[in-house]
Write a protein that holds these residues in place. Structure first.
Motif, PDB file in Angstrom:
ATOM      1  N   THR A 208       1.023  -0.759  -0.113  1.00  0.00           N
ATOM      2  CA  THR A 208      -0.105   0.290  -0.707  1.00  0.00           C
ATOM      3  C   THR A 208       0.496   1.350  -0.075  1.00  0.00           C
ATOM      4  OG1 THR A 208      -0.058   0.384   2.265  1.00  0.00           O
ATOM      5  CG2 THR A 208      -1.802  -1.385   1.285  1.00  0.00           C
ATOM      6  N   ARG A 209       0.368   2.365  -1.184  1.00  0.00           N
ATOM      7  CA  ARG A 209       1.354   3.401  -0.752  1.00  0.00           C
ATOM      8  C   ARG A 209      -0.417   5.540  -0.842  1.00  0.00           C
ATOM      9  NH1 ARG A 209       3.296   0.504  -4.831  1.00  0.00           N
ATOM     10  NH2 ARG A 209       5.019  -0.292  -5.002  1.00  0.00           N
ATOM     11  N   GLY A 210       0.113   5.054   0.146  1.00  0.00           N
ATOM     12  CA  GLY A 210      -1.790   6.077  -0.132  1.00  0.00           C
ATOM     13  C   GLY A 210      -1.972   6.679   1.159  1.00  0.00           C
ATOM     14  N   THR A 211      -2.996   8.052   1.584  1.00  0.00           N
ATOM     15  CA  THR A 211      -3.599   8.135   2.865  1.00  0.00           C
ATOM     16  C   THR A 211      -5.091   7.440   2.399  1.00  0.00           C
ATOM     17  OG1 THR A 211      -4.213   9.540   1.771  1.00  0.00           O
ATOM     18  CG2 THR A 211      -2.825  10.191   2.563  1.00  0.00           C
ATOM     19  N   GLY A 212      -5.269   7.084   3.891  1.00  0.00           N
ATOM     20  CA  GLY A 212      -7.039   7.270   4.307  1.00  0.00           C
ATOM     21  C   GLY A 212      -6.819   5.472   4.350  1.00  0.00           C
ATOM     22  N   ILE A 213      -6.337   4.823   3.641  1.00  0.00           N
ATOM     23  CA  ILE A 213      -6.479   3.126   3.644  1.00  0.00           C
ATOM     24  C   ILE A 213      -6.977   2.266   4.288  1.00  0.00           C
ATOM     25  CG2 ILE A 213      -5.820   1.116   1.837  1.00  0.00           C
ATOM     26  CD1 ILE A 213      -3.758   3.034   1.040  1.00  0.00           C
ATOM     27  N   THR A 214      -7.659   1.535   4.335  1.00  0.00           N
ATOM     28  CA  THR A 214      -8.824   0.917   5.638  1.00  0.00           C
ATOM     29  C   THR A 214      -8.911  -0.682   4.763  1.00  0.00           C
ATOM     30  OG1 THR A 214     -10.503   2.267   6.781  1.00  0.00           O
ATOM     31  CG2 THR A 214     -10.557   0.352   7.567  1.00  0.00           C
ATOM     32  N   VAL A 215      -8.059  -1.373   5.373  1.00  0.00           N
ATOM     33  CA  VAL A 215      -8.232  -2.499   5.004  1.00  0.00           C
ATOM     34  C   VAL A 215      -8.479  -3.610   6.333  1.00  0.00           C
ATOM     35  CG1 VAL A 215      -6.655  -5.222   4.813  1.00  0.00           C
ATOM     36  CG2 VAL A 215      -5.928  -3.065   3.640  1.00  0.00           C
ATOM     37  N   GLU A 216      -9.513  -4.424   6.440  1.00  0.00           N
ATOM     38  CA  GLU A 216     -10.773  -5.051   7.034  1.00  0.00           C
ATOM     39  C   GLU A 216     -11.438  -6.073   6.905  1.00  0.00           C
ATOM     40  OE1 GLU A 216     -14.835  -3.469  10.203  1.00  0.00           O
ATOM     41  OE2 GLU A 216     -13.708  -2.495   8.327  1.00  0.00           O
ATOM     42  N   GLY A 217     -10.911  -7.554   8.042  1.00  0.00           N
ATOM     43  CA  GLY A 217     -11.576  -8.551   7.724  1.00  0.00           C
ATOM     44  C   GLY A 217     -10.823  -9.453   6.688  1.00  0.00           C
ATOM     45  N   PHE A 218      -9.421  -9.180   6.940  1.00  0.00           N
ATOM     46  CA  PHE A 218      -8.764 -10.156   5.367  1.00  0.00           C
ATOM     47  C   PHE A 218      -7.572 -11.331   6.390  1.00  0.00           C
ATOM     48  CE2 PHE A 218     -10.301  -6.703   3.021  1.00  0.00           C
ATOM     49  CZ  PHE A 218     -10.377  -8.359   1.423  1.00  0.00           C
ATOM     50  N   ASP A 219      -7.148 -12.588   5.758  1.00  0.00           N
ATOM     51  CA  ASP A 219      -6.419 -13.313   6.725  1.00  0.00           C
ATOM     52  C   ASP A 219      -5.471 -13.732   5.441  1.00  0.00           C
ATOM     53  OD1 ASP A 219      -7.988 -14.065   8.572  1.00  0.00           O
ATOM     54  OD2 ASP A 219      -9.277 -16.042   7.145  1.00  0.00           O
ATOM     55  N   PHE A 220      -4.156 -12.557   5.938  1.00  0.00           N
ATOM     56  CA  PHE A 220      -2.737 -12.904   5.097  1.00  0.00           C
ATOM     57  C   PHE A 220      -2.281 -14.134   5.688  1.00  0.00           C
ATOM     58  CE2 PHE A 220      -4.771  -8.660   5.653  1.00  0.00           C
ATOM     59  CZ  PHE A 220      -4.315  -8.168   4.388  1.00  0.00           C
ATOM     60  N   ILE A 221      -1.481 -14.796   5.187  1.00  0.00           N
ATOM     61  CA  ILE A 221      -0.940 -16.115   5.028  1.00  0.00           C
ATOM     62  C   ILE A 221      -0.057 -16.625   3.751  1.00  0.00           C
ATOM     63  CG2 ILE A 221      -1.453 -18.922   5.573  1.00  0.00           C
ATOM     64  CD1 ILE A 221      -4.364 -17.761   5.922  1.00  0.00           C
ATOM     65  N   GLY A 222       1.247 -16.993   4.396  1.00  0.00           N
ATOM     66  CA  GLY A 222       1.849 -17.223   3.074  1.00  0.00           C
ATOM     67  C   GLY A 222       2.817 -16.956   2.338  1.00  0.00           C
ATOM     68  N   ALA A 223       2.865 -15.253   2.897  1.00  0.00           N
ATOM     69  CA  ALA A 223       3.830 -14.318   2.152  1.00  0.00           C
ATOM     70  C   ALA A 223       5.002 -14.762   2.230  1.00  0.00           C
ATOM     71  CB  ALA A 223       3.644 -13.068   2.526  1.00  0.00           C
ATOM     72  N   ALA A 224       5.856 -14.758   1.012  1.00  0.00           N
ATOM     73  CA  ALA A 224       7.660 -15.334   0.882  1.00  0.00           C
ATOM     74  C   ALA A 224       7.583 -14.563  -0.790  1.00  0.00           C
ATOM     75  CB  ALA A 224       7.618 -16.704   1.106  1.00  0.00           C
TER      76      ALA A 224
END
Length: 166
Positions: free
Chosen positions: A6-22
């Motif tokens: 993310t790059r920017g202002t006022g961003i909201t991330v809600e209700g996600f599962d982040f799994i396995g980033a490599a």
């Protein structure tokens, strides 16, 4: 860099599962916040190389609410469930951090930190280093948290605050 960058202002991330980033650089994050402002609410970060990782933009703001960070692990072991670089402000409230591998449950180089009413517990079988680390010092409000360190830790201190060479 991560599942989401993310790059920017006022961003909201809600209700996600982040799994396995490599990624090949071994800094694969569930979310990589390069710049701007981001609010993360009701998310989980599990099995990534890093849970959330920020860049070093001194105007960046990260707010995390009611989220879980666990079992994030780099192959070389220098991982953190949440790592805020040299940003303006980090606020973390109502979240659960556990089972970092060798790294820290939460590490922040932010100028101002509000770490309030969280559960930072490495549990009985965890191997996190510090539960909280503020290597650049700054301002850190650590209020109303439950903090527990595993007997398997590499450090005898729960919280580290102050300048380092890294």
């Amino acid at each position: 860099k991560g599942i989401w960058v993310t790059r920017g202002t006022g961003i909201t991330v809600e209700g996600f599962d982040f799994i396995g980033a490599a990624v090949t650089s071994r800094n694969g994050a569930g979310i990589r916040l390069d710049s701007g402002s981001l609010r993360v609410r009701d998310c989980s970060f599990t099995g990534n190389e890093m849970g959330i990782l920020t860049g070093n933009d001194p105007a960046t703001v990260l707010e995390v609410e009611n989220s879980e960070f666990a079992h994030n692990q780099r192959p070389d072991g220098h991982n953190h469930n949440l790592y805020a670089g040299t940003i303006a402000r980090l606020s973390v409230t109502g979240s659960y951090f556990h089972h970092a591998r060798v790294g820290h449950l939460l590490k922040s180089r932010a100028a101002v930190n509000h770490i309030t009413y969280n559960r930072l517990t490495d549990e009985g079988d965890g191997s996190a280093s510090y539960e909280l680390e503020f290597p650049n010092g700054g301002v850190a409000y650590v209020i109303g948290n439950v903090i527990h360190q595993s007997a398997r830790t590499e450090n005898v201190h729960l919280i580290s605050f102050g300048a380092d060479d890294a």
